[in-house]
Design a protein around this motif. Structure first.
Motif, PDB file in Angstrom:
ATOM      1  N   VAL A  55       0.854  -1.186   0.000  1.00 47.20           N
ATOM      2  CA  VAL A  55       0.000   0.000   0.000  1.00 47.20           C
ATOM      3  C   VAL A  55       0.886   1.230   0.000  1.00 47.20           C
ATOM      4  O   VAL A  55       2.080   1.175   0.321  1.00 47.20           O
ATOM      5  CB  VAL A  55      -0.955   0.030   1.222  1.00 47.20           C
ATOM      6  N   ALA A  56       0.297   2.372  -0.335  1.00 45.96           N
ATOM      7  CA  ALA A  56       1.042   3.624  -0.379  1.00 45.96           C
ATOM      8  C   ALA A  56       1.333   4.121   1.034  1.00 45.96           C
ATOM      9  O   ALA A  56       0.662   3.743   2.006  1.00 45.96           O
ATOM     10  CB  ALA A  56       0.235   4.668  -1.144  1.00 45.96           C
ATOM     11  N   CYS A  57       2.309   4.988   1.129  1.00 49.18           N
ATOM     12  CA  CYS A  57       2.651   5.549   2.437  1.00 49.18           C
ATOM     13  C   CYS A  57       1.492   6.367   3.000  1.00 49.18           C
ATOM     14  O   CYS A  57       1.382   6.545   4.214  1.00 49.18           O
ATOM     15  CB  CYS A  57       3.903   6.405   2.335  1.00 49.18           C
ATOM     16  N   SER A  58       0.616   6.845   2.121  1.00 55.38           N
ATOM     17  CA  SER A  58      -0.521   7.663   2.553  1.00 55.38           C
ATOM     18  C   SER A  58      -1.737   6.836   2.947  1.00 55.38           C
ATOM     19  O   SER A  58      -2.760   7.400   3.363  1.00 55.38           O
ATOM     20  CB  SER A  58      -0.914   8.640   1.446  1.00 55.38           C
ATOM     21  N   ALA A  59      -1.651   5.515   2.803  1.00 58.62           N
ATOM     22  CA  ALA A  59      -2.788   4.658   3.145  1.00 58.62           C
ATOM     23  C   ALA A  59      -3.129   4.807   4.624  1.00 58.62           C
ATOM     24  O   ALA A  59      -2.243   4.804   5.484  1.00 58.62           O
ATOM     25  CB  ALA A  59      -2.466   3.208   2.821  1.00 58.62           C
ATOM     26  N   GLU A  60      -4.421   4.938   4.913  1.00 60.98           N
ATOM     27  CA  GLU A  60      -4.852   5.083   6.295  1.00 60.98           C
ATOM     28  C   GLU A  60      -5.276   3.737   6.867  1.00 60.98           C
ATOM     29  O   GLU A  60      -5.998   2.986   6.222  1.00 60.98           O
ATOM     30  CB  GLU A  60      -6.016   6.084   6.393  1.00 60.98           C
ATOM     31  N   VAL A  61      -4.801   3.448   8.072  1.00 64.52           N
ATOM     32  CA  VAL A  61      -5.123   2.199   8.756  1.00 64.52           C
ATOM     33  C   VAL A  61      -5.567   2.536  10.176  1.00 64.52           C
ATOM     34  O   VAL A  61      -5.223   3.594  10.726  1.00 64.52           O
ATOM     35  CB  VAL A  61      -3.919   1.241   8.785  1.00 64.52           C
ATOM     36  N   THR A  62      -6.337   1.622  10.744  1.00 63.43           N
ATOM     37  CA  THR A  62      -6.896   1.859  12.081  1.00 63.43           C
ATOM     38  C   THR A  62      -6.252   0.936  13.102  1.00 63.43           C
ATOM     39  O   THR A  62      -6.219  -0.286  12.917  1.00 63.43           O
ATOM     40  CB  THR A  62      -8.413   1.645  12.069  1.00 63.43           C
ATOM     41  N   THR A  63      -5.726   1.508  14.138  1.00 63.87           N
ATOM     42  CA  THR A  63      -5.168   0.741  15.255  1.00 63.87           C
ATOM     43  C   THR A  63      -6.055   0.965  16.487  1.00 63.87           C
ATOM     44  O   THR A  63      -7.035   1.715  16.446  1.00 63.87           O
ATOM     45  CB  THR A  63      -3.729   1.181  15.566  1.00 63.87           C
ATOM     46  N   GLY A  64      -5.666   0.345  17.592  1.00 57.55           N
ATOM     47  CA  GLY A  64      -6.411   0.555  18.826  1.00 57.55           C
ATOM     48  C   GLY A  64      -6.364   1.984  19.306  1.00 57.55           C
ATOM     49  O   GLY A  64      -7.221   2.430  20.092  1.00 57.55           O
ATOM     50  N   ALA A  65      -5.382   2.761  18.842  1.00 58.61           N
ATOM     51  CA  ALA A  65      -5.230   4.162  19.257  1.00 58.61           C
ATOM     52  C   ALA A  65      -5.869   5.135  18.287  1.00 58.61           C
ATOM     53  O   ALA A  65      -5.798   6.354  18.493  1.00 58.61           O
ATOM     54  CB  ALA A  65      -3.746   4.494  19.418  1.00 58.61           C
ATOM     55  N   GLY A  66      -6.456   4.612  17.185  1.00 59.31           N
ATOM     56  CA  GLY A  66      -7.101   5.499  16.221  1.00 59.31           C
ATOM     57  C   GLY A  66      -6.625   5.254  14.809  1.00 59.31           C
ATOM     58  O   GLY A  66      -5.954   4.256  14.514  1.00 59.31           O
ATOM     59  N   LYS A  67      -6.975   6.187  13.917  1.00 50.82           N
ATOM     60  CA  LYS A  67      -6.647   6.056  12.490  1.00 50.82           C
ATOM     61  C   LYS A  67      -5.398   6.866  12.184  1.00 50.82           C
ATOM     62  O   LYS A  67      -5.277   8.038  12.593  1.00 50.82           O
ATOM     63  CB  LYS A  67      -7.819   6.523  11.633  1.00 50.82           C
TER      64      LYS A  67
END
Length: 438
Positions: free
Chosen positions: A234-246
């Motif tokens: 994925v691109a460096c700009s791809a947004e992912v969600t962790t337990g601490a947020g997006k």
């Protein structure tokens, strides 16, 4: 080849007789796809021509190499003869799986482009192609590569038909495409091929691909529904969600502590192991399974790469790294398919001819991959020699098994045929130019 010559070859650890037998078995395997004996014979010569060391492979050069008086027969095989390229494609897949099967194999999806001239070749338009590294007038196809411990080969293909074609039924019809041809993205073509692979009864644990495929949520969801793991860039700009947020992928990479990075090999390349630093972060996804972000750091430049990962159950970091490294196999497959089997050398305008050419090129390369795997199993290389490569097998197969020697009359006849054809073509161009000027 004479029996005593085979004996000499065997003394050097090479058995061309076994290669010839393997080739004949492969030809027999697909012979049932052809109702008449003439196309079966021509098919054999055509595939041998693809495996030859011709500097340029097309219907003209292969026909001359095979000893035919003109290219008409080879052109008929690709354009008008009655046979189904999709069924032969399925035969290629089964052949590869039978000989290169590996429980830890990875399916790799990627596209490659062939630079073309003009506007009439099916699916051609100005578009980016990694082959040229820029936007060119090109034809692009997506391939599915089976990559395992014993070898790798393409097992499926789909031509990318741009919107500029699908919105023009007349243009599609002229190129042999159905008028109902609809636009499909490259990830959709990848999903179609992966679905065919799985629906044929085969199982694979992992799929790998670059950002074109990793950035497509629909493809990722399709794989998750079928419980197939993936490691997709994925691109460096791809947004992912962790337990601490997006977060953006590159923002998460900046938060990784030094102790979390591990030096691991992504596989063996031509110059040795490809070592990188790796880190993995668990993602918070509502869907079942293990969802993670894999980060790769170049140990020299510090450059980062990012991968969305899924597996039905948690797996070690080393497994994700192995799958990520498998993606390079597709580049090796393209290089070998083009350099050894003429995958990109077709000079064909219509879809049927294109699909037949690339399918037979896949078949030719699969043969080399299978022979290579068999040789590595039967005859480990002695000290001082590297194991036989596909390049060396192609060279030896051409010289020792499929070598054609033609007399002077044949060569001169082909010279006359080419000059006659070129004269007719030139006269036709002159007439068309004169008509346009009136």
């Amino acid at each position: 080849m004479k029996t005593e010559d085979y004996a000499v070859a065997v003394g050097h650890g090479v058995d061309p007789a076994r290669w010839q037998e393997e080739f004949e078995v492969l030809m027999g395997r697909i012979a049932g796809r052809f109702a008449r004996v003439e196309p079966r014979r021509r098919l054999r010569a055509f595939v041998q021509g693809l495996l030859s060391e011709l500097p340029r492979k097309n219907c003209w050069s292969i026909a001359e190499w095979a000893g035919e008086p003109s290219p008409d027969g080879m052109q008929h095989l690709l354009g008008r003869a009655r046979w189904d390229a999709d069924r032969v494609r399925d035969d290629v897949r089964e052949y590869v799986l039978e000989h290169l099967h590996d429980e830890d194999a990875v399916l790799v999806v990627d596209e490659t482009g062939d630079v073309k001239k003009g506007t009439h070749t099916v699916a051609v338009q100005r578009q980016y192609t990694g082959t040229a590294g820029r936007i060119e007038n090109a034809q692009v196809a997506v391939y599915l590569v089976y990559a395992g411990l014993h070898g790798h080969a393409a097992v499926d293909r789909e031509l990318y038909i741009p919107r500029s074609w699908t919105c023009d039924p007349d243009r599609c019809r002229a190129a042999g495409l159905g008028e109902d041809t609809v636009f499909a993205t490259k990830p959709e073509l990848a999903a179609r091929m992966i679905g065919r692979f799985l629906d044929a009864g085969h199982r694979v644990g992992w799929v790998a691909g670059d950002e074109v495929y990793g950035g497509n949520p629909k493809l990722r969801s399709t794989l998750e529904e079928r419980k197939v793991g993936y490691v997709l860039a994925v691109a460096c700009s791809a947004e992912v969600t962790t337990g601490a947020g997006k977060f953006r992928a590159d923002a998460l990479a900046a938060k990784v502590p030094k102790r979390a990075w591990q030096k691991l090999s992504a596989g063996v390349g031509a110059k040795g192991h490809r070592f990188y630093d790796w880190a993995v972060i668990d993602l918070a996804e509502p869907r079942p399974g293990s969802h993670r972000l894999l980060i790769r750091r170049n140990r020299t430049t510090g450059e980062h790469a990012y991968y969305r990962c899924f597996s039905p159950a948690p797996v070690p970091l080393a497994t994700l790294v192995r799958v990520a490294g498998s993606r390079w196999r597709v580049e090796e497959t393209f290089q070998a398919g083009k350099g050894l089997a003429g995958l990109d050398e077709h000079q064909l305008r219509r879809f049927t001819s294109w699909s037949r050419w690339v399918t037979l090129a896949m078949l030719a390369h699969a043969f080399l991959a299978v022979v290579r795997a068999d040789e590595h199993t039967r005859h480990p290389a002695p000290d001082g020699l590297i194991p036989l490569t596909c390049n060396e097998i192609q060279r030896l197969f051409t010289m020792l098994v499929a070598h054609h020697v033609h007399d002077v009359a044949h060569r001169l006849s082909w010279s006359a045929w080419r000059r006659r054809h070129q004269a007719r073509a030139r006269a036709s161009h002159y007439r068309r130019q004169a008509a346009n000027q009136t």
